[in-house]
Motif scaffolding. Structure first.
Motif, PDB file in Angstrom:
ATOM      1  N   UNK A 118       0.840  -1.210   0.000  1.00  0.00           N
ATOM      2  CA  UNK A 118       0.000   0.000   0.000  1.00  0.00           C
ATOM      3  C   UNK A 118       0.873   1.257   0.000  1.00  0.00           C
ATOM      4  N   UNK A 119       1.962   1.182   0.759  1.00  0.00           N
ATOM      5  CA  UNK A 119       2.870   2.340   0.855  1.00  0.00           C
ATOM      6  C   UNK A 119       3.561   2.574  -0.494  1.00  0.00           C
ATOM      7  N   UNK A 120       4.046   1.467  -1.041  1.00  0.00           N
ATOM      8  CA  UNK A 120       4.785   1.517  -2.310  1.00  0.00           C
ATOM      9  C   UNK A 120       3.910   2.079  -3.441  1.00  0.00           C
ATOM     10  N   UNK A 121       2.624   1.721  -3.459  1.00  0.00           N
ATOM     11  CA  UNK A 121       1.750   2.123  -4.568  1.00  0.00           C
ATOM     12  C   UNK A 121       0.832   3.294  -4.198  1.00  0.00           C
ATOM     13  N   UNK A 122       1.100   3.904  -3.048  1.00  0.00           N
ATOM     14  CA  UNK A 122       0.301   5.059  -2.601  1.00  0.00           C
ATOM     15  C   UNK A 122      -1.189   4.771  -2.452  1.00  0.00           C
ATOM     16  N   UNK A 123      -1.497   3.640  -1.892  1.00  0.00           N
ATOM     17  CA  UNK A 123      -2.900   3.340  -1.578  1.00  0.00           C
ATOM     18  C   UNK A 123      -3.165   3.859  -0.159  1.00  0.00           C
ATOM     19  N   UNK A 124      -3.379   5.170  -0.096  1.00  0.00           N
ATOM     20  CA  UNK A 124      -3.422   5.807   1.223  1.00  0.00           C
ATOM     21  C   UNK A 124      -4.675   5.465   2.017  1.00  0.00           C
ATOM     22  N   UNK A 125      -5.711   5.049   1.319  1.00  0.00           N
ATOM     23  CA  UNK A 125      -6.968   4.760   2.019  1.00  0.00           C
ATOM     24  C   UNK A 125      -7.050   3.318   2.509  1.00  0.00           C
ATOM     25  N   UNK A 126      -5.888   2.634   2.493  1.00  0.00           N
ATOM     26  CA  UNK A 126      -5.914   1.245   2.946  1.00  0.00           C
ATOM     27  C   UNK A 126      -5.098   1.101   4.214  1.00  0.00           C
ATOM     28  N   UNK A 127      -5.606   0.267   5.087  1.00  0.00           N
ATOM     29  CA  UNK A 127      -4.987   0.081   6.397  1.00  0.00           C
ATOM     30  C   UNK A 127      -5.043  -1.406   6.724  1.00  0.00           C
ATOM     31  N   UNK A 128      -4.060  -1.900   7.439  1.00  0.00           N
ATOM     32  CA  UNK A 128      -4.024  -3.338   7.735  1.00  0.00           C
ATOM     33  C   UNK A 128      -3.742  -3.518   9.206  1.00  0.00           C
ATOM     34  N   UNK A 129      -4.485  -4.398   9.823  1.00  0.00           N
ATOM     35  CA  UNK A 129      -4.319  -4.622  11.260  1.00  0.00           C
ATOM     36  C   UNK A 129      -3.999  -6.080  11.529  1.00  0.00           C
ATOM     37  N   UNK A 130      -2.954  -6.270  12.314  1.00  0.00           N
ATOM     38  CA  UNK A 130      -2.591  -7.621  12.727  1.00  0.00           C
ATOM     39  C   UNK A 130      -3.442  -8.001  13.931  1.00  0.00           C
ATOM     40  N   UNK A 131      -4.598  -8.593  13.640  1.00  0.00           N
ATOM     41  CA  UNK A 131      -5.560  -8.936  14.689  1.00  0.00           C
ATOM     42  C   UNK A 131      -6.271 -10.214  14.281  1.00  0.00           C
ATOM     43  N   UNK A 132      -6.725 -10.982  15.258  1.00  0.00           N
ATOM     44  CA  UNK A 132      -7.644 -12.062  14.905  1.00  0.00           C
ATOM     45  C   UNK A 132      -9.022 -11.422  14.754  1.00  0.00           C
ATOM     46  N   UNK A 133      -9.902 -12.136  14.066  1.00  0.00           N
ATOM     47  CA  UNK A 133     -11.259 -11.600  13.880  1.00  0.00           C
ATOM     48  C   UNK A 133     -11.915 -11.388  15.243  1.00  0.00           C
TER      49      UNK A 133
END
Ligand code: SAM
Length: 286
Positions: A118-133
């Motif tokens: 996301x950082x590399x391709x400038x997908x600024x509206x994306x976020x990722x969380x290391x969490x279980x559901x």
């Protein structure tokens, strides 16, 4: 973002033609296209599923944005976030209002991979969380208002946690393609027959393969009744042809208010749990 590999032709991913604004670099990074612009055969199946879902989700996003200034979506069991990235690239980028997509994933290396991409391709509206559901259910850092929940082949009970999350947050739409679910099958196997009619019912899951299939089937039936009992309108269809995926059931649910229907669904749900001796799962499905 512009296509930056002129040699990549529309035929490369036929019949899912690349739209003009779509990032071929993203498709390459996701290994959907090879570096020389050819379709990666191993990805064909996943691409078919994701493109089809994108077409179904696009109108939901547009509908959400008609009435509010931004949209928040959470994707459970995101994996490498194919769905999130392609939705962002194909649909969200074209909207005049921000569409924020959060991927929830239990495997840290996949979260790191997606964050870097996301950082590399400038997908600024994306976020990722290391969490279980399950952890996501009580995570205080997720935005309070979530409009759309997706779960594409989220393993075992992660789909159930995604549903619980959506119900708690009063999410407007859910798009679910459940994966295997072992919990119900294992409980069915323990059930003991008492009456003659129950003995007949036991035949439904006497053989292990039937227990697995019936367990998956009944789990999805319970999930649909659960959603209906909370006032959602539910449709169940096939995602793609069965030749593409064995886990192919698509459950789409949208919030409506119909108390009569919701009450009837609740009664069916409780009766089914009783008839199948699955009362222990009441907390999960009601
Ligand atoms: C079959 S993959 C699907 C990935 C992605 N949704 C896709 O369709 O390409 C299932 C993903 O769910 C993740 N997962 C499994 N259980 C989970 C849980 N309880 N919470 C969050 N993620 C989970 C796995 O690590 C895996 O990446």
């Amino acid at each position: 973002m512009r296509n930056n590999s002129p040699q990549i032709t529309q035929q490369a991913i036929e019949p899912y033609a690349i739209r003009d604004h779509q990032s071929t670099r993203l498709l390459q990074e996701l290994h959907i296209l090879t570096q020389d612009g050819k379709m990666n055969q191993d990805s064909r199946r996943k691409l078919k599923q994701v493109f089809h879902l994108t077409q179904l989700i696009e109108p939901l996003i547009k509908q959400i944005l008609e009435n509010q200034s931004q949209m928040n979506m959470v994707d459970f069991g995101a994996g490498k976030s194919y769905l999130g990235f392609i939705l962002q690239d194909l649909v969200c980028k074209l909207q005049s209002k921000p569409c924020h997509i959060i991927g929830i994933e239990i495997r840290e290396e996949l979260v790191t991979y997606s964050k870097n991409l996301a950082k590399q391709l400038n997908f600024e509206q994306m976020e990722f969380r290391h969490l279980s559901a399950e952890e996501a259910l009580i995570d205080p850092n997720l935005p309070h208002q979530i409009d759309l929940v997706t779960a594409l082949h989220a393993c075992n009970t992660a789909t159930d946690d995604a549903i619980r999350f959506a119900l708690t947050r009063k999410v407007k739409h859910l798009v679910l393609v459940p994966c295997c679910q072992a919990e119900v099958a294992s409980l069915l196997k323990k059930s003991r027959s008492q009456t003659t009619s129950e003995k007949h019912l036991l035949q439904m899951w006497r053989h292990p393969i039937h227990a697995r299939e019936f367990g998956s089937h009944i789990t999805n039936v319970l999930r649909c009744l659960q959603l209906e009992s909370y006032g959602y309108e539910v449709t169940v269809t096939e995602l793609v042809g069965w030749e593409h995926s064995m886990k192919n059931e698509l459950i789409m649910a949208s919030q409506i208010t119909n108390p009569k229907k919701a009450k009837a669904a609740k009664l069916h749900l409780e009766a089914l749990l009783n008839d199948l001796d699955l009362q222990v799962l009441q907390h999960r499905f009601t």
